[in-house]
Design a protein around this motif. Sequence first.
Motif, PDB file in Angstrom:
ATOM      1  N   THR A   1       0.750  -1.165  -0.002  1.00 49.54           N
ATOM      2  CA  THR A   1       0.000   0.064  -0.115  1.00 49.54           C
ATOM      3  C   THR A   1       0.961   1.260  -0.160  1.00 49.54           C
ATOM      4  N   VAL A   2       0.384   2.334  -0.687  1.00 45.07           N
ATOM      5  CA  VAL A   2       1.374   3.411  -0.842  1.00 45.07           C
ATOM      6  C   VAL A   2       0.292   4.894  -0.386  1.00 45.07           C
ATOM      7  N   GLU A   3       0.693   5.660   0.522  1.00 44.92           N
ATOM      8  CA  GLU A   3      -0.010   6.770   0.962  1.00 44.92           C
ATOM      9  C   GLU A   3       0.639   7.748   0.068  1.00 44.92           C
ATOM     10  N   VAL A   4      -0.534   8.488  -0.548  1.00 47.28           N
ATOM     11  CA  VAL A   4      -0.191   9.602  -1.668  1.00 47.28           C
ATOM     12  C   VAL A   4      -0.043  10.767  -0.969  1.00 47.28           C
ATOM     13  N   ASN A   5       1.007  11.197  -0.415  1.00 46.95           N
ATOM     14  CA  ASN A   5       1.203  12.559   0.088  1.00 46.95           C
ATOM     15  C   ASN A   5       1.435  13.686  -0.730  1.00 46.95           C
ATOM     16  N   ASN A   6       1.677  13.373  -1.871  1.00 41.08           N
ATOM     17  CA  ASN A   6       1.889  14.358  -3.037  1.00 41.08           C
ATOM     18  C   ASN A   6       1.364  13.793  -4.442  1.00 41.08           C
ATOM     19  N   THR A   7       0.400  14.426  -4.962  1.00 44.86           N
ATOM     20  CA  THR A   7       0.061  13.841  -6.272  1.00 44.86           C
ATOM     21  C   THR A   7       1.209  14.309  -7.266  1.00 44.86           C
ATOM     22  N   ASP A   8       1.939  15.221  -6.991  1.00 46.25           N
ATOM     23  CA  ASP A   8       2.982  15.558  -8.019  1.00 46.25           C
ATOM     24  C   ASP A   8       4.043  14.642  -8.100  1.00 46.25           C
ATOM     25  N   ALA A   9       4.033  13.648  -6.912  1.00 47.78           N
ATOM     26  CA  ALA A   9       4.937  12.496  -7.085  1.00 47.78           C
ATOM     27  C   ALA A   9       4.470  11.336  -7.863  1.00 47.78           C
ATOM     28  N   GLU A  10       3.800  11.467  -8.926  1.00 43.42           N
ATOM     29  CA  GLU A  10       3.037  10.186  -9.526  1.00 43.42           C
ATOM     30  C   GLU A  10       4.044   9.416 -10.224  1.00 43.42           C
ATOM     31  N   GLY A  11       5.106   9.809 -10.853  1.00 41.09           N
ATOM     32  CA  GLY A  11       5.834   8.960 -11.979  1.00 41.09           C
ATOM     33  C   GLY A  11       6.250   7.670 -11.015  1.00 41.09           C
TER      34      GLY A  11
END
Length: 464
Positions: A307-317
């Motif tokens: 599982t991955v917590e998305v703490n910045n949608t700009d770190a999408e790569g």
Amino acid sequence: MTSARPAPSFAAADATSKPLHILKPEGLADFLASSPHAGWLRAAGFEAGLGELVLLPGEDGIAGAVAGLGTEKARRRTRFGLARAFAALPEGDWHLEGPLSPAEADEAALAALLFAYRFDRYRPGKAAKAPARIKAPIGVDAARIAAMAAGEMLTRDLINTPAQDMGPAELEAAARSLAAAHGARIEVTTGEALLTQNLPMIHAVGRASPRAPRLIDLHWGNTGPRLTLVGKGVCFDTGGLDIKPSAGMLLMKKDMGGAATVLGLAQMIMTLNLPLQLRVLIPAVENVISGNALMPKDILTSRKGLTVEVNNTDAEGRLVLADALTLASEGGCDVLISMATLTGAARVAVGPDLAPYYTDDESMAQAVEAGAKAGFDPIWRMPFHEAYDPVIEPGIADLDNSPSFGFAGSITAALFLRRFADHPRYMHFDIYGHCPADAPARPKGGAGQGARALLGALPAILEL
């Protein structure tokens, strides 16, 4: 998609050509002592500086030319410096004369093809001066140099094309065109099918765009060691709901530079018919904003089950690469390599001209360093520094896509990817994919990084 450009080629071996004398400063006096043009060159102030050019007069016009190779220090500071002289030559066929070491001859040959690159798709009415055509120096593997130049030009064309004409579908079309040209097989998983095929993070990043996300999967070759290349194909990156400032978006058409680079490398491999089995995986998405966009603090379950917590949608790569790397590991391969325009931290660390790379395999590192030197493709090794592993573990989920650590952003991104690569012979490149100002044989705009280094390394890495 971009239109196919003619393959770069050297002047024909039997063509009538004029001599271009290549001189180093330390050899200038001997040349002047025996040259009928000594007075002319002295009057012109020719000192054999790197890229310096003087045309030589003849009875019917131009009899030839002299170009400077410069000092060793100048050559270290400026790759492909002879390209300045090549660009100033009149149209016609030329051949190089003068003592060149094998490495100098290879660099001159590559410069002789790359200097002619122009991205003129959007300026069809602007006629450019026809470039000079230069014969391959004696002893150079002309086919290999031409393949490297063609792969580099493909990469540049893809990166330079604006997002309006290079979305996920157009990137797929470019991959299909390359596959068709070389008899490769290609499969593409698109849109909601990403969920049924258990590629959830690719879908999550790309679902907000009306241009459907997809995974491009290209296979070539049936025998030999297995090489898998994974390239980040974010065709445009607004940052998502964590939106970038306008200045931060100006270069985001290049955020598919990893995909463009692995396609350029794939073209080199297939053109040279290397004895290996190649797989290319490209998660192609746009990171844009709409009502169903990925949200900060969302927790995604990856293909691997982490599982991955998305703490910045700009770190999408790193999210889209993670699913692709998991798939690559499941498929089995002897070597796994990812390439991505992943972090600004890499640029802060080494600037735009060096491509940082990561690997735990010492033999791979040695091979790629030798390949970089031979291919005039500078790289710099960075560490998978395991002391930073806890930084990417947020507690609420297995992993954090954008830790608040504030340091070592390229390293923590590489450590994130390594959790999904699950392969002992893994290498990751955090490239820039862009030349910020005109340089010899490298105009401002899209640029391949690491591909020639890897091409030179493959025989040692795969024992070809």
